[in-house]
Design a protein around this motif. Structure first.
Motif, PDB file in Angstrom:
ATOM      1  N   GLY B 211       0.824  -1.215   0.000  1.00 37.07           N
ATOM      2  CA  GLY B 211       0.000   0.000   0.000  1.00 37.07           C
ATOM      3  C   GLY B 211       0.853   1.258   0.000  1.00 37.07           C
ATOM      4  O   GLY B 211       0.502   2.253  -0.634  1.00 37.07           O
ATOM      5  N   VAL B 216      -1.622   4.539  -1.007  1.00 37.25           N
ATOM      6  CA  VAL B 216      -3.006   4.671  -0.568  1.00 37.25           C
ATOM      7  C   VAL B 216      -3.003   5.163   0.873  1.00 37.25           C
ATOM      8  O   VAL B 216      -2.040   4.957   1.607  1.00 37.25           O
ATOM      9  CB  VAL B 216      -3.769   3.337  -0.664  1.00 37.25           C
ATOM     10  N   HIS B 220       0.240   7.502   2.318  1.00 37.04           N
ATOM     11  CA  HIS B 220       0.333   8.299   1.098  1.00 37.04           C
ATOM     12  C   HIS B 220       1.263   9.489   1.230  1.00 37.04           C
ATOM     13  O   HIS B 220       1.457  10.217   0.283  1.00 37.04           O
ATOM     14  CB  HIS B 220      -1.050   8.827   0.770  1.00 37.04           C
ATOM     15  N   ALA B 273      -9.546   1.791   0.727  1.00 39.50           N
ATOM     16  CA  ALA B 273     -10.007   2.306  -0.560  1.00 39.50           C
ATOM     17  C   ALA B 273     -10.853   3.558  -0.345  1.00 39.50           C
ATOM     18  O   ALA B 273     -10.629   4.596  -0.979  1.00 39.50           O
ATOM     19  CB  ALA B 273     -10.817   1.236  -1.285  1.00 39.50           C
ATOM     20  N   SER B 276      -8.790   6.496   0.796  1.00 38.42           N
ATOM     21  CA  SER B 276      -7.944   7.052  -0.267  1.00 38.42           C
ATOM     22  C   SER B 276      -8.746   7.942  -1.190  1.00 38.42           C
ATOM     23  O   SER B 276      -8.299   9.021  -1.584  1.00 38.42           O
ATOM     24  CB  SER B 276      -7.324   5.935  -1.094  1.00 38.42           C
ATOM     25  N   ILE B 299      -3.524   9.344  -5.656  1.00 43.71           N
ATOM     26  CA  ILE B 299      -3.941   8.621  -4.444  1.00 43.71           C
ATOM     27  C   ILE B 299      -5.396   8.202  -4.576  1.00 43.71           C
ATOM     28  O   ILE B 299      -5.775   7.056  -4.313  1.00 43.71           O
ATOM     29  CB  ILE B 299      -3.741   9.515  -3.208  1.00 43.71           C
ATOM     30  N   MET B 302      -5.834   5.334  -7.011  1.00 50.37           N
ATOM     31  CA  MET B 302      -5.480   4.034  -6.457  1.00 50.37           C
ATOM     32  C   MET B 302      -6.606   3.538  -5.552  1.00 50.37           C
ATOM     33  O   MET B 302      -6.886   2.345  -5.483  1.00 50.37           O
ATOM     34  CB  MET B 302      -4.173   4.125  -5.682  1.00 50.37           C
ATOM     35  N   GLY B 303      -7.248   4.480  -4.865  1.00 51.69           N
ATOM     36  CA  GLY B 303      -8.405   4.098  -4.052  1.00 51.69           C
ATOM     37  C   GLY B 303      -9.501   3.511  -4.917  1.00 51.69           C
ATOM     38  O   GLY B 303     -10.080   2.477  -4.591  1.00 51.69           O
ATOM     39  N   LEU B 306      -8.705   0.001  -5.842  1.00 53.83           N
ATOM     40  CA  LEU B 306      -8.820  -1.014  -4.791  1.00 53.83           C
ATOM     41  C   LEU B 306     -10.224  -1.603  -4.732  1.00 53.83           C
ATOM     42  O   LEU B 306     -10.416  -2.700  -4.203  1.00 53.83           O
ATOM     43  CB  LEU B 306      -8.445  -0.422  -3.435  1.00 53.83           C
TER      44      LEU B 306
END
Lengths: 104, 478, 496
Positions: B211, B216, B220, B273, B276, B299, B302-303, B306
């Motif tokens: 992570g 995330v 982050h 998730a 983020s 960021i 990426m959330g 997920l």
């Protein structure tokens, strides 16, 4: 396997302790050299845990991974030290608090 | 190992052999254009070598690597992204005096690491790929060694990324102690029968380590600084290849070992998730530096991604979710590469200094209509507006989320996208404001870089308007 | 139909490019593209057999529609490039193209900066709207619905007035966010369809009548309803509208008020109610309450404005309340009323925004306290303003009266009390409209003030709209005949 057997749990406990010490060092130390050393301590904690787990299962894998980790650590540190040299040249200090152009 | 074995890992061989070749070449003759072209050719060859490799799959090449269509797909993606980075970096490095040959070598090695991650089917391969990619990136980020910001960013990335790797290693050591195997299928089999509180802790440490690299929330913090400090093409590479490779490796492990069956882990990932998406988008609002805005937006992205992991754990047939992940990664890689490349080109075109604050964008649309239009398309794709690849990716995520009945995460996705619009549009708006008079000298970037940008944006539009072919490919190979 | 979209889209690109060739060229290119599209549509419609217009466009038989195109697009999800045209779509497409011409005329001399890009955005947003009115695949519909926002955003953000940054952003985020909710709903629909029939489909024809769990159905319906109500705009989601309308350049306001709002109404009529008949029936009282609240609220706020454009914008909120009421009353008369209201409001409000635009261009203000007595300076403009104000307040003999009367008539059969409240809207409408006229054109004026009157181009545009509104007012039957089959088939589809 003969001889004195150290239970795996004990070794894992020691490894966790080392990991925690390294992490603490990472967070409180402001000198980059010490930060790198703390990273080494943490990495070796992981390696130690692998060795003991490998011994527990009677497999060579643990020791193989240990050697891999050593190599990785060497690579990390060589690049790290190279950067440290540059930092010393640029900022005339190794204190990370002085390198704060970036806000994070 | 039979002859066929070698074809299955042809891209890895091309890249490793190419790296050695390039090292020898640099030792023999320092010539930046030569090593630039050599690197580009090696990366192109690696991407092309996926075609013959298709004949040899699927097969396990030693327990470490799994050569299957999944691996080849991501290999091709990362090699192409590496190629793009190399092509445009030449432009970026153009003004820099001194030796630039190693830069290309490092990109090559980093791509090799990413490709290893795509193949990884065992802890050792995972660690090796991650470190190869990471260590090369430290050097790449700090490459402009006469400047302070990149150096600082490199140190920061090194320390945090190393800490993440170590957390990951330690987590895996605990896992190994608990189950006694290191390859993914073995772990899956052991997990199904084992019931041990250490398992969740170790899985959580591993996911935390990965992570970090995916940036995330709550891992982050490094992202905005590193994005801001790194040279623009490398930031693009970091966003596209590094994150993509880590996610590809994570997804393979997640599926191969059935990690989602660990109680609690799914909830943990869902929380990460959601956090983020919210934190990334909200903090992006507060930034006035373009690279930092894009960092926070990554960021959030990426959330979004997920969601796929959570969906994989909740549906009977995870095909849709895997396709969603692959499509989203392709779209996101292309888009972020394009965005950062264009940012780099726009900075050069509008004077020597690096475009930093939002104010620098003012009036760019009228001074540099071509590049600005491309940048606008890239931003719209990041925002997920229809007719761009980003939208189709988001649509896929919606489908995966609906299939898994993840209403909460979907709601956050909608909210996050709405917030995201604000800062993407703000950049577009800045560009369209009436600007100052013409700057003294407008320098046109060289044709390879411009052509690459047009290619990336066209690919983005193609994937947005005609997504069918790629979807079919993904459906057959995943 | 694909060609219609292509003409507009390529025309936009061409207009942009032609700026390099000559600074005046883009507007001529744009004019040519829109006229050509209109001509193309007219010829295509003329060539259809007359009896085709009386067929009920049944969802199961696309060949009963006036036109139908279906191309494979994304086979993975069963998404097709599916366009179809029935009387309702045809009416709205024609209105779109017509208002496109009017928008072009209204921006003829207003835009002097980057006019190539302006005309390109204008044509692209027209492309999007025409696509919305013809798309019968829900995915495609969503794509058009969102894509038309981007050029519209740029129109407001680049060529708007002083508060354009805020207004354009608000407009975009409101509509986009609600649109995403609709996307979730669309995906849920398609997923449910896949669960039942084994394959994904986004086609309207397949999804209509697809069984849906009733509690889920309600939420899915709400996703659609919110998206369209924000666009409509229905109270309390209207707050983006006064800002966007006020800050947009004249052509932008004309397009926004004239046709973008109609996409919301169209969506409700075409998708929300027929796709979810039970959930909509359950929801109808709330929707009607929102509609009635919108009528009164819009009227009251319009009354309090001093900004000419803002006043017209709030009056839109009020008028669109009638559309919401008409749709949710869900009987033939009320729905027909809503459709006529869509057309009539499109014309009358577009014209009022044009008046506002020309005032702004001539006087550099929209503040009515600095106007007054303009009739002295510009009698032709004043006459136009008077006519459209009368149309807007519902003077019998003009289109808006027919519309509002039909809505109230249909509504009274279903919900008499709501109808009474809505009728109050007519009274308040008269008050704010007359006040607007009085403060700007009547009263003591300054004969020396240099306010040039309308010229030939502007008068021609205005006369065109005047003629259409009168035609709509005295002979609405033509429009009603055109849309009657659609309304009948929708009503029978969803039960009344």
């Amino acid at each position: 396997m003969d001889g004195l057997q150290v239970p795996m749990e004990h070794v894992l406990g020691l490894a966790s302790l080392l990991f925690a010490m390294g992490l603490t060092g990472l967070m409180v130390r402001r000198n980059i050299l010490f930060v790198l050393m703390s990273l080494e301590v943490m990495l070796n904690a992981g390696a130690l845990a692998f060795v003991s787990a490998g011994a527990h299962w009677g497999q060579p894998d643990g020791q193989v991974v240990f050697m891999l980790i050593l190599t990785v650590a060497a690579a990390e540190v060589s690049v790290g030290l190279g950067l440290v040299l540059q930092v010393q040249r640029r900022f005339q200090t190794l204190d990370v608090d002085n390198a704060t152009r970036l806000r994070g | 190992m039979s002859g066929v074995n070698w074809w299955a890992i042809a891209p890895l061989l091309v890249l490793s052999g190419g790296a050695v070749l390039l090292m020898l070449l640099v030792a023999a003759r320092r010539d930046t254009p030569l090593s630039w072209i050599t690197t580009a050719l090696i990366l192109a060859a690696a991407a092309l070598s996926c075609l013959p490799a298709r004949e040899a799959i699927p097969q396990a090449v030693t327990p470490l690597l799994m050569a299957d269509s999944y691996a080849l797909f991501f290999t091709a993606l990362f090699a192409i992204c590496g190629l793009v980075t190399v092509i445009v970096s030449h432009e970026y490095l153009g003004e820099r005096h001194g030796e630039n040959e190693e830069f290309f070598l490092l990109v090559l090695l980093s791509t090799l690491g990413a490709v290893t991650l795509a193949y990884a089917n065992h802890f050792v391969a995972l660690l090796l790929g991650m470190e190869l990619m990471g260590v090369s990136l430290y050097a790449l980020i700090g490459y402009p060694d006469k400047l302070e910001l990149p150096l600082e960013a490199a140190i920061k990335y090194l320390v945090l990324s190393a800490a993440a790797s170590i957390t990951f290693v330690f987590g895996f050591a605990l896992l190994y102690a608990a189950v006694g195997v290191l390859d993914y299928p073995g772990i899956g089999a052991a997990l199904a029968s084992a019931d041990n509180p250490v398992l969740l802790a170790s899985a959580a440490m591993i996911v935390a380590g990965l992570g970090y690299k995916l940036s995330v929330v709550p891992f982050h913090m490094w992202t905005p600084d590193v994005y801001e400090g790194a040279p623009a093409p490398i930031t693009g590479f970091l966003a596209a290849v590094s994150k993509g490779a880590i996610f590809a490796a994570l997804l393979r492990w997640w599926m191969a070992s059935g990690l989602y069956e660990l109680p609690g882990l799914l909830t943990l990932v869902a929380l990460v998730a959601g956090a983020s998406m919210l934190v990334g988008n909200l903090l992006a609002l507060l930034q006035d530096n373009i690279k930092r805005v894009l960092a926070y937006s990554s960021i959030a992205h990426m959330g979004y991604l997920l969601i796929v992991l959570v969906a994989c754990g909740l549906v009977a047939d995870p095909h849709l979710a895997k396709e969603a992940a692959a499509y989203y990664l392709v779209a996101y890689s292309l888009t972020s590469l394009a965005a950062f490349t264009l940012l780099g080109l726009l900075s050069r075109a509008s004077g020597s200094k690096e475009l930093a604050s939002l104010d620098d964008l003012t009036g760019l649309f009228w001074r540099q209509p071509g590049l600005s239009l491309l940048f606008t398309v890239a931003l719209l794709s990041l925002a997920g507006i229809p007719l761009t690849a980003g939208f189709v990716g988001k649509f896929y995520l919606f489908s995966a989320g609906v299939a898994g009945s993840l209403w909460g995460l979907l709601a956050l996705l909608v909210i996050g996208s709405a917030i995201g619009l604000y800062y993407y549009l703000r950049m577009v708006y800045r560009m369209t404001l009436a600007g100052d008079a013409q700057p003294a000298a407008v320098e046109r970037p060289g044709w390879p870089a411009r052509l690459t940008c047009y290619g990336l944006v066209l690919a983005m539009l193609y994937l947005g308007i005609v997504p069918g072919p790629l979807m079919e490919i993904l459906r057959t190979i995943l | 139909m694909v060609y219609l979209l292509l003409i507009l889209f390529l025309g936009g690109g061409l207009a942009w490019l032609s700026e390099r060739w000559h600074p005046q060229a883009p507007r001529w290119v744009a004019l040519g593209a829109v006229s050509f599209a209109l001509l193309y549509l007219a010829v295509a419609v003329m060539r259809l057999p007359a009896e085709h217009f009386s067929l009920l466009p049944a969802a199961t038989q696309p060949d009963t529609w006036l036109a139908h195109t279906r191309l494979e697009w994304i086979p993975r999800f069963g998404i097709r490039f599916e366009l179809a045209l029935d009387g309702l779509s045809l009416t709205l497409v024609a209105l779109t193209l017509l208002l496109g011409l009017i928008a072009l005329s209204s921006s003829w001399s207003e835009i002097d900066q980057h006019s190539g890009f302006f005309q390109a955005n204008l044509l692209w947003s027209l492309t999007g709207v025409v696509g919305v009115f013809m798309a019968l695949d829900l995915f495609l519909f969503f794509v058009f619905y969102e894509v038309m926002l981007v050029p519209m955003y740029l129109l407001i953000a680049i060529w708007g007035h002083e508060g354009r940054a805020y207004a354009s952003m608000k407009f975009f985020i409101f509509t986009q966010a609600s649109g995403l909710l609709m996307l979730v709903s669309i995906v849920v629909l398609a997923y449910q369809h896949a669960q039942v029939s084994g394959s994904y489909s986004f086609s309207y024809f397949d999804l209509l009548g697809s069984p849906l769990d009733s509690s889920l159905g309600f939420w899915v319906m709400l996703g659609f309803f919110l998206a369209f109500t924000v666009k409509l705009p229905g109270f309390p989601f209207h707050t983006w509208l006064p800002d966007a309308h006020t800050q947009a350049p004249t052509a932008g306001s004309v397009l926004l008020a004239g046709i973008l709002l109609k996409t919301g109404a169209y969506g409700l009529l075409r998708f929300t109610i027929p796709l979810f008949p039970e959930a909509s029936l359950e929801f109808a009282p709330i929707a009607m309450a929102l509609g009635a609240a919108g009528i009164i609220y819009g009227a009251v706020l319009a009354f309090a404005q001093s900004d000419f454009k803002r006043l017209v914008a709030y009056s839109s909120v009020s008028h669109m309340g009638f559309v919401l009421l008409g749709l949710y009353a869900w009987n033939s008369i009320a729905v027909q009323g809503a459709i006529v209201q869509m057309v009539a409001h499109g014309l009358s409000t577009a014209a009022l925004f044009m008046v506002a635009g020309s005032l702004q261009q001539r006087m550099h203000t929209r503040d009515m306290s600095r106007m007054g007595g303009l009739w002295l300076n510009a009698p032709r403009m004043g006459a136009c303003a008077l006519f459209f104000t009368m149309a807007s307040l519902g003077l019998p003999g003009l289109g808006n009266f027919v519309a509002e009367f039909l809505v109230l008539l249909g509504l009274f059969q279903v919900a008499p009390r709501v109808a009474v409240v809505a009728a109050l809207g007519l009274v308040t409408g008269a008050i704010y409209s007359l006040i607007m006229l009085q403060r700007s054109f009547q009263g003591p004026g300054d004969p020396e003030r240099a306010v040039p009157d309308y010229g030939g181009r502007e008068m021609a545009t205005m006369l065109l709209m005047i003629a259409l509104l009168i035609w709509l007012g005295v002979y609405p039957q033509a429009l009603l005949d055109l849309t009657q089959p659609t309304v009948d088939s929708l009503l029978s589809e969803a039960g009344s």
